[in-house]
Write an enzyme that holds these catalytic residues in place. Structure first.
Site, PDB file in Angstrom:
ATOM      1  N   GLU A  64     -33.396  44.617  25.789  1.00  0.00           N
ATOM      2  CA  GLU A  64     -32.386  45.391  26.504  1.00  0.00           C
ATOM      3  C   GLU A  64     -32.891  46.807  26.807  1.00  0.00           C
ATOM      4  OE1 GLU A  64     -30.020  42.787  23.541  1.00  0.00           O
ATOM      5  OE2 GLU A  64     -32.043  43.620  23.745  1.00  0.00           O
ATOM      6  N   CYS A 101     -29.104  47.852  20.285  1.00  0.00           N
ATOM      7  CA  CYS A 101     -29.099  47.535  21.717  1.00  0.00           C
ATOM      8  C   CYS A 101     -27.688  47.578  22.293  1.00  0.00           C
ATOM      9  CB  CYS A 101     -29.711  46.160  21.946  1.00  0.00           C
ATOM     10  SG  CYS A 101     -31.472  46.098  21.556  1.00  0.00           S
ATOM     11  N   ALA A 170     -52.631  16.430   3.594  1.00  0.00           N
ATOM     12  CA  ALA A 170     -53.546  15.444   4.166  1.00  0.00           C
ATOM     13  C   ALA A 170     -53.836  14.396   3.096  1.00  0.00           C
ATOM     14  CB  ALA A 170     -54.839  16.108   4.623  1.00  0.00           C
ATOM     15  N   ALA A 179     -60.685  12.066  -4.101  1.00  0.00           N
ATOM     16  CA  ALA A 179     -61.177  10.963  -4.917  1.00  0.00           C
ATOM     17  C   ALA A 179     -61.070  11.338  -6.399  1.00  0.00           C
ATOM     18  CB  ALA A 179     -62.626  10.644  -4.549  1.00  0.00           C
ATOM     19  N   THR A 212     -55.245  25.836  -6.795  1.00  0.00           N
ATOM     20  CA  THR A 212     -56.013  25.461  -5.609  1.00  0.00           C
ATOM     21  C   THR A 212     -57.128  26.460  -5.353  1.00  0.00           C
ATOM     22  OG1 THR A 212     -54.159  24.300  -4.572  1.00  0.00           O
ATOM     23  CG2 THR A 212     -55.849  25.171  -3.104  1.00  0.00           C
ATOM     24  N   GLY A 286     -51.586  22.430  -3.848  1.00  0.00           N
ATOM     25  CA  GLY A 286     -51.778  21.097  -4.377  1.00  0.00           C
ATOM     26  C   GLY A 286     -50.486  20.450  -4.852  1.00  0.00           C
ATOM     27  N   LEU A 289     -47.839  22.662  -6.981  1.00  0.00           N
ATOM     28  CA  LEU A 289     -47.047  23.613  -6.197  1.00  0.00           C
ATOM     29  C   LEU A 289     -46.075  22.884  -5.286  1.00  0.00           C
ATOM     30  CD1 LEU A 289     -46.706  26.655  -5.689  1.00  0.00           C
ATOM     31  CD2 LEU A 289     -48.284  26.420  -3.768  1.00  0.00           C
TER      32      LEU A 289
END
Length: 372
Positions: A64, A101, A170, A179, A212, A286, A289
């Site tokens: 504005e 504004c 992931a 693994a 992590t 990880g 968390l």
């Protein structure tokens, strides 16, 4: 509380100006931080455009104010008396780094204000009431869905009173993130990793746990040059000190230090980030968390990259949630399913690297189901 006015009260010239205001608001693309994207168009009584403007982010003039200044330069201040302001968001009534504004519009002699979305920010709302009290004709909340679509994360954060949390994970098809020997590079494809950088670029904070940091030494930066924009803040949650040799102990590419949230409580961590004007957190930590945030009910969206890979053993995507029966399972609704295909460059990699990098990955976007 703002009283909504039916859309038919909006005049054709104002409808056209509102479409223009939305286009203006989106001029700079995604704007991160505590402020929403806003566009404003000022109309003369005959429907001619007097000035327009949009907000470029926290600390810069609001839409504005920009439109008023542009109009004063183009047609002079007297032309604003009796004019109409068409705005994508209810004009604010808050004094922060810039003035209210609503007051600026009133002082300029604006006679009518039309806005698409009521302001969900409890600190800034009240502009419509201020204007009405000053005798300004206000038509409000005429396109709330489009207003929300313009600033979905900001709107959700205002309603929650905390940053929106997206959990990115992931995994293999059997839900493993590494693994059994701890190796995880790479479970998903190169296309998935490029897409994950897009996720980082869309958040203003990337958060991991101190575990992590110790295990993976991540950098948490956006490393795709095509995305541009500012780097997200890097944040670590946990009581342990950061290893001095870790990437997060050093300043980031933009020179900013990592934010260390010395707590194990997700609510406390998010409150701290909120106080630092953070509105969207990408959770990349990880299993421990992730479980803490799930147990606290602090995850709003999940983006899961699932690779066509089986490991059969290794760490799971999320830790113990305290669920002992299928009736207690966390249920999620699927918002999007996308298959991320490899690029031609991925297919040209050597045989040893191609198997993972060049395989397709499924990206699932999910949201926790809201029980009715």
């Amino acid at each position: 509380m703002t009283t909504a006015t039916a859309a038919p009260a909006v005049r054709p010239a104002e409808q056209h100006a509102l479409r223009r205001a939305f286009d203006l608001a989106a001029t700079d693309g995604l704007v991160l931080g505590p402020n929403p994207r806003v566009g404003c168009v000022l109309l003369a009584p005959d429907g001619a455009t007097l000035g327009e403007g949009f907000h470029r982010g926290a600390g810069t003039p609001h839409a504005e104010a920009v439109a008023l200044e542009n109009a004063r330069r183009a047609v002079g201040p007297d032309a604003l008396r009796g004019a109409t302001a068409v705005v994508t968001l209810e004009p604010c009534a808050h004094t922060g780094r810039t003035g209210p504004c609503a007051q600026a519009l009133r002082d300029a002699g604006i006679a009518r204000v039309v806005y698409a979305q009521a302001d969900p920010n409890p600190v800034a709302t009240g502009g419509a009431a201020l204007l009405r009290h000053a005798g300004v004709d206000v038509v409000g909340d005429v396109q709330p869905a489009r207003g929300r679509a313009l600033n979905p994360t900001w709107t959700a954060a205002m309603e929650l009173g905390r940053p929106v949390v997206t959990w990115k994970v992931a995994t293999t098809l059997d839900g493993r993130t590494a693994a059994s020997d701890g190796t995880s590079r790479w479970i998903t494809s190169a296309a998935a990793r490029r897409d994950a950088h897009r996720l980082r670029a869309a958040a203003d904070t990337v958060l991991v746990g101190s575990g992590t940091v110790a295990a993976d030494d991540p950098s948490l930066t956006v490393r795709d040059a095509d995305l541009g924009g500012p780097q997200p803040a890097r944040a670590v949650m946990g009581l342990r000190d950061l290893p001095q040799a870790s990437r997060l102990a050093a300043p980031g590419p933009d020179g900013a230090a990592t934010v260390h949230l010395r707590t194990r409580d997700p609510r406390a961590a998010l409150a701290d980030l909120w106080d630092h004007d953070r509105r969207h957190v990408l959770l990349e930590g990880g299993a421990t968390l992730a479980a803490a945030f799930w147990r606290a009910g602090m995850i709003d969206e999940v983006v899961a990259y699932v690779a066509p890979v089986l490991l059969g053993a290794g760490p799971a995507a999320v830790g113990d949630l305290g669920i002992t029966s299928i009736t207690g399972a966390v249920r999620l609704d699927v918002a999007d399913v996308t298959v991320l295909q490899p690029s031609p460059d991925d297919l040209d990699l050597p045989d040893g690297a191609r198997s993972g990098a060049a395989a397709p990955t499924v990206r699932l976007t999910l949201r926790p189901r809201k029980e009715s």
